[in-house]
Write a protein that holds these residues in place. Structure first.
Motif, PDB file in Angstrom:
ATOM      1  N   ILE A 123      49.428 -45.179  -1.824  1.00  0.00           N
ATOM      2  CA  ILE A 123      50.143 -44.026  -2.392  1.00  0.00           C
ATOM      3  C   ILE A 123      51.023 -43.394  -1.332  1.00  0.00           C
ATOM      4  O   ILE A 123      52.181 -43.036  -1.585  1.00  0.00           O
ATOM      5  CB  ILE A 123      49.140 -42.985  -2.934  1.00  0.00           C
ATOM      6  CG1 ILE A 123      48.257 -43.607  -4.013  1.00  0.00           C
ATOM      7  CG2 ILE A 123      49.871 -41.766  -3.484  1.00  0.00           C
ATOM      8  CD1 ILE A 123      47.147 -42.685  -4.490  1.00  0.00           C
ATOM      9  N   SER A 130      45.272 -51.612  -1.520  1.00  0.00           N
ATOM     10  CA  SER A 130      45.904 -50.414  -0.966  1.00  0.00           C
ATOM     11  C   SER A 130      46.507 -50.690   0.400  1.00  0.00           C
ATOM     12  O   SER A 130      47.642 -50.280   0.689  1.00  0.00           O
ATOM     13  CB  SER A 130      44.870 -49.281  -0.866  1.00  0.00           C
ATOM     14  OG  SER A 130      45.428 -48.146  -0.242  1.00  0.00           O
ATOM     15  N   THR A 185      48.075 -36.395  -1.163  1.00  0.00           N
ATOM     16  CA  THR A 185      48.821 -37.452  -0.482  1.00  0.00           C
ATOM     17  C   THR A 185      50.294 -37.400  -0.867  1.00  0.00           C
ATOM     18  O   THR A 185      51.177 -37.535  -0.008  1.00  0.00           O
ATOM     19  CB  THR A 185      48.241 -38.834  -0.830  1.00  0.00           C
ATOM     20  OG1 THR A 185      46.846 -38.868  -0.494  1.00  0.00           O
ATOM     21  CG2 THR A 185      48.960 -39.933  -0.071  1.00  0.00           C
ATOM     22  N   GLY A 233      55.109 -39.310  -8.782  1.00  0.00           N
ATOM     23  CA  GLY A 233      53.747 -39.387  -8.258  1.00  0.00           C
ATOM     24  C   GLY A 233      52.722 -38.802  -9.208  1.00  0.00           C
ATOM     25  O   GLY A 233      51.641 -39.380  -9.398  1.00  0.00           O
ATOM     26  N   TYR A 270      47.860 -45.912  -7.440  1.00  0.00           N
ATOM     27  CA  TYR A 270      47.452 -44.549  -7.792  1.00  0.00           C
ATOM     28  C   TYR A 270      46.068 -44.498  -8.444  1.00  0.00           C
ATOM     29  O   TYR A 270      45.525 -43.415  -8.661  1.00  0.00           O
ATOM     30  CB  TYR A 270      48.505 -43.914  -8.703  1.00  0.00           C
ATOM     31  CG  TYR A 270      49.828 -43.734  -8.013  1.00  0.00           C
ATOM     32  CD1 TYR A 270      50.169 -42.528  -7.417  1.00  0.00           C
ATOM     33  CD2 TYR A 270      50.736 -44.797  -7.921  1.00  0.00           C
ATOM     34  CE1 TYR A 270      51.378 -42.375  -6.761  1.00  0.00           C
ATOM     35  CE2 TYR A 270      51.948 -44.652  -7.255  1.00  0.00           C
ATOM     36  CZ  TYR A 270      52.260 -43.437  -6.679  1.00  0.00           C
ATOM     37  OH  TYR A 270      53.454 -43.287  -6.015  1.00  0.00           O
ATOM     38  N   ALA A 297      44.017 -44.332  -0.109  1.00  0.00           N
ATOM     39  CA  ALA A 297      45.195 -43.496  -0.369  1.00  0.00           C
ATOM     40  C   ALA A 297      46.445 -43.980   0.365  1.00  0.00           C
ATOM     41  O   ALA A 297      47.534 -43.441   0.148  1.00  0.00           O
ATOM     42  CB  ALA A 297      44.905 -42.045   0.045  1.00  0.00           C
ATOM     43  N   THR A 325      49.830 -40.891 -10.991  1.00  0.00           N
ATOM     44  CA  THR A 325      48.448 -40.508 -10.715  1.00  0.00           C
ATOM     45  C   THR A 325      47.653 -40.342 -12.000  1.00  0.00           C
ATOM     46  O   THR A 325      46.510 -40.812 -12.109  1.00  0.00           O
ATOM     47  CB  THR A 325      48.404 -39.194  -9.905  1.00  0.00           C
ATOM     48  OG1 THR A 325      49.018 -39.407  -8.634  1.00  0.00           O
ATOM     49  CG2 THR A 325      46.969 -38.723  -9.698  1.00  0.00           C
ATOM     50  N   PRO A 340      44.986 -38.043  -4.463  1.00  0.00           N
ATOM     51  CA  PRO A 340      46.327 -38.560  -4.764  1.00  0.00           C
ATOM     52  C   PRO A 340      47.403 -37.478  -4.731  1.00  0.00           C
ATOM     53  O   PRO A 340      48.495 -37.691  -4.173  1.00  0.00           O
ATOM     54  CB  PRO A 340      46.175 -39.141  -6.174  1.00  0.00           C
ATOM     55  CG  PRO A 340      44.725 -39.459  -6.296  1.00  0.00           C
ATOM     56  CD  PRO A 340      44.023 -38.396  -5.518  1.00  0.00           C
TER      57      PRO A 340
END
Length: 267
Positions: free
Chosen positions: A167, A246, A75, A188, A213, A164, A192, A72
């Protein structure tokens, strides 16, 4: 398509010396080298274990670290670094004034961010397979060659990549709209921590799967299908609930982000 390819190639030339680019290579190399070193130094502790167990323990060093915080965070950093090049040089207006459609520029930047994540996950797969087989040669007592996990490892890292994407889309849009470091990165990081905390609980909140996340951590936890056969045969569940969410989030935010960028002036 020509405009997209020109923009994509431009992204490579602009970012090839940045930490975002080299992170996709250095991160898998460092983590898998640490796993290789640990198994080489402590080979006696693993000498009597079957091949399948060796592969699982060896690969879990990479999977455990990437599935918790590193994927995460990386990313988030990739999404920021791709757009920060333009923020830092103040070239957004110049880029969008070129005879290339805004869709091509936006799509190429997102595709390049995805490309960096893909390179990272592909290297994790190849290095885990390569180093595992290397250990069976330099340390014959480690029986990695008794079992083959190439397909399963590719499936697991592919699943992490898909987990991912939600995210990536969110952070890509935030880092495009916000030029400073703290807003997109801070959001972020906090998201996360919340996501990983919720997903890592033994009995997680039933709606945790809706938080993008949390998806990498949840993807690791839902990795193996329920097994009823021999212990040396198992299947990887790639398309699980969190992966579907996702992908849905990634697509919705990606197109929403384009329309937002299309309607507003990006400074």
């Amino acid at each position: 398509m020509k405009g997209f390819l020109l923009s994509f190639r431009s992204e490579f030339y602009k970012s090839r010396k940045t930490l975002g680019f080299w992170g996709s290579i250095i991160l898998p190399l460092v983590i898998t080298l640490l796993a290789l070193t640990a198994f080489f130094v402590k080979s006696g502790d693993f000498a009597n274990k079957p091949g399948i167990l060796l592969w699982i323990q060896f690969s879990m060093i990479s999977l455990g670290s990437m599935g918790t915080l590193l994927l995460p965070i990386y990313t988030i950093f990739v999404a920021y670094s791709v757009n920060n090049v333009e923020h830092k040089a103040d070239t957004w207006k110049t880029i969008f004034s070129l005879p290339i459609s805004r869709w091509s520029v936006y799509g190429a930047k997102y595709a390049y961010a995805f490309f960096l994540l893909f390179i990272c996950m592909a290297l994790f797969t190849l290095l885990n397979i390569g180093f595992g087989n290397l250990l069976s040669v330099i340390k014959p007592e480690l029986k990695f060659n008794e079992y083959h996990m190439e397909k399963e490892l590719a499936q697991v890292f592919f699943k992490l990549l898909l987990s991912a994407l939600g995210i990536l889309s969110i952070q890509f849009l935030l880092s495009l709209l916000w030029s400073d470091f703290l807003k997109p990165m801070g959001f972020g990081f906090v998201a996360t921590i919340v996501g990983v905390t919720l997903a890592s609980q033994k009995d997680p909140w039933k709606y945790t799967y809706l938080l993008p996340y949390s998806h990498p951590m949840a993807a690791i936890k839902s990795m193996v299908k329920n097994q009823h056969g021999p212990a040396d045969r198992f299947e990887i569940a790639v398309f699980t609930q969190e992966v579907y969410v996702s992908l849905i989030v990634a697509v919705i935010v990606f197109f929403a982000g384009y329309f937002i960028v299309q309607k507003r002036s990006v400074k």
